[in-house]
Enzyme design. Structure first.
Site, PDB file in Angstrom:
ATOM      1  N   LYS A  15     -55.772 -45.509   2.630  1.00 23.89           N
ATOM      2  CA  LYS A  15     -54.575 -45.538   3.482  1.00 23.89           C
ATOM      3  C   LYS A  15     -53.841 -44.202   3.464  1.00 23.89           C
ATOM      4  CE  LYS A  15     -52.614 -48.933   1.365  1.00 23.89           C
ATOM      5  NZ  LYS A  15     -53.660 -49.114   0.358  1.00 23.89           N
TER       6      LYS A  15
ATOM      7  N   GLU B 206     -43.406 -44.200  -3.932  1.00 22.59           N
ATOM      8  CA  GLU B 206     -44.543 -43.292  -4.089  1.00 22.59           C
ATOM      9  C   GLU B 206     -44.724 -42.886  -5.552  1.00 22.59           C
ATOM     10  OE1 GLU B 206     -46.730 -41.036  -1.493  1.00 22.59           O
ATOM     11  OE2 GLU B 206     -46.719 -43.213  -1.449  1.00 22.59           O
ATOM     12  N   ARG B 207     -45.961 -42.715  -5.935  1.00 23.20           N
ATOM     13  CA  ARG B 207     -46.237 -42.083  -7.223  1.00 23.20           C
ATOM     14  C   ARG B 207     -45.896 -40.598  -7.120  1.00 23.20           C
ATOM     15  NH1 ARG B 207     -50.581 -45.240  -5.781  1.00 23.20           N
ATOM     16  NH2 ARG B 207     -51.006 -47.060  -7.100  1.00 23.20           N
TER      17      ARG B 207
END
Length: 462
Positions: free
Chosen positions: A158, A184-185
């Site tokens: 993705k 988000e990381r």
């Protein structure tokens, strides 16, 4: 108006205000300001009135160090997000604070809580936003001014597909780009930032991050902060805006965490009872007017690859195009791993994309669907046991599926293959030739991971 902190339950607090002075309680959505014992500023968003003199609020930061009895100040309005040309090229959080080490943003600001565009002012999404990705432009064209979802489980590509869409659209379309990293990381956020720097598109983009380690209140509001920035470019600068959101499912998760902390009873599969209203409030803000368009591409994590999950099903209701990523396609190395039979778009009608595009798209689906029907028979008995017409359909379907793969520019450092941007006309011509039998003698592998059919055949001939 001043109040005092009564209780702290992680990111949820209660505050008491003196209503005897003729003033009411802070309104829902208003921001409260407080300080920890280390004099660190913490903001809270009012989410409910729980007594005549008490409110409940969600922290937009870490509450460690907040002391009972600490003073809280009602700011009199919702969270304000910096907007305008000043945010271009910047990496900021949902409060507008810089994450890139540069100077603070002190210019114009707008509240992140706002109404969606009136129906009479909206412009329908009725034109194609060309991406240069063959399988997307052919089978699930992205609507200009519409909402597109990238659905897939963990590890099917993705984020990589979204980064490629960002790369292609930044180089082939003019306008501003807003990226919302919801949950988000840090590693992924840094990769996106570096990729945009290397591609020289950062000066026309703004990145808004609510990282995975932040409180649920921050992650829950990151999407609205990014939409607020996009609305300024649409309404004030009258520029078309590309809005990328990764990952919308984490927005739903953050809302679920907030709901649980507030003591609300869960709904289906443990989701919050207000999920439909929260998703609608965010998605309906993404719209286009006569001035300019906001085109959104939203990555959606699919838990356990189950597209019937209530959160995923709710998001489907607000999208104009669906790109469903397939774990089987990824396992076969067919990238982008878009499922050609489950992905579609509201634009795929002759009145919008034209008779030729609609016809070729339908024929490609029919051919690939026939191949899927025959796969079990082929696995058991072999392709030679099929009827001649079926064998021909299978061979063409396999060539079509490989032709619809292509290398990405963002993966070139890892694969060594330069990315390919294929105009829609060349995609249609290539599919038409394969369906017509012109490539029956061409080896399948010669059509794999390339650009237009002409370039693939030239390479194979060489």
């Amino acid at each position: 108006m001043r109040g005092s902190l009564v209780s702290v339950y992680g990111p949820v607090v209660e505050a008491r205000f003196d209503v005897e002075q003729g003033r009411g309680l802070p309104q829902v959505g208003h921001v409260l300001r407080g300080h920890t014992v280390r004099d660190e500023l913490v903001l809270f968003e009012t989410v409910g009135h729980i007594a005549r003199d008490r409110v409940q609020a969600i922290a937009l930061g870490d509450t460690q160090g907040m002391a009972i009895g600490a003073p809280l100040l009602d700011t009199g309005g919702p969270v304000q997000m910096p907007v305008g040309e000043q945010v271009l090229g910047r990496v900021i959080d949902m409060l507008g604070r810089p994450l890139d080490g540069l100077a603070p943003l002190d210019g114009e600001r707008m509240p992140i809580l706002g109404a969606s565009t009136a129906l009479v002012e909206r412009r329908p999404a009725d034109s194609v936003f060309e991406t240069g990705l063959k399988i997307v432009d052919l089978l699930a064209p992205i609507p200009r001014g519409g909402n597109t979802g990238l659905f897939g489980g963990a590890g099917v590509g993705k984020t990589v597909l979204m980064m490629e869409l960002m790369h292609n659209t930044a180089h082939h379309h003019r306008g501003s780009t807003v990226f919302a990293g919801i949950g988000e990381r840090s590693r992924e956020g840094r990769e996106i930032w570096l990729e945009m720097q290397e591609a020289a598109v950062l000066p026309s983009a703004v990145l808004v991050f609510g990282q995975m380690g932040e409180t649920p209140g921050v992650r829950f509001r990151t999407g609205l902060s990014a939409i607020t920035v996009a609305e300024w470019f649409r309404d004030e600068a009258r520029q078309d805006v590309l809005l990328f959101m990764d990952n919308v499912f984490r927005f739903v998760q953050a809302g679920n965490e907030v709901s649980g902390l507030l003591g609300r009873p869960p709904s289906r599969v443990g989701y919050q009872p207000t999920m439909a209203a929260e998703v609608a409030a965010m998605e309906e803000r993404i719209s286009s007017t006569g001035a300019a368009a906001i085109t959104s591409v939203q990555a959606v994590y699919v838990p356990a690859d189950d597209v019937t999950d209530p959160a995923v099903a709710e998001l489907f209701n607000h999208l104009d195009a669906f790109l469903v990523l397939s774990r089987e396609a990824a396992a076969e190395g067919l990238y982008p791993a878009v499922d050609p039979l489950r992905s579609t778009s509201s634009l795929l009608s002759p009145e919008i994309v034209g008779e030729r595009h609609a016809r070729i798209s339908a024929e490609v689906r029919r051919c690939l669907a026939k191949y899927e029907e025959l796969r079990d028979i082929i696995a058991l008995m072999g392709i030679d046991e099929l009827a001649p017409d079926d064998r021909r359909a299978v061979r063409r379907a396999r060539r079509l599926r490989r032709f619809l793969t292509q290398p990405f520019s963002v993966t070139e450092p890892f694969t060594g293959k330069p990315g390919a941007f294929v105009p829609l006309e060349q995609t249609l011509a290539g599919c038409e030739a394969i369906l017509g039998g012109s490539c029956d003698a061409v080896p399948e592998q010669a059509l794999y991971m390339g650009g237009s059919l002409a370039s693939l055949l030239d390479k194979g001939g060489a």
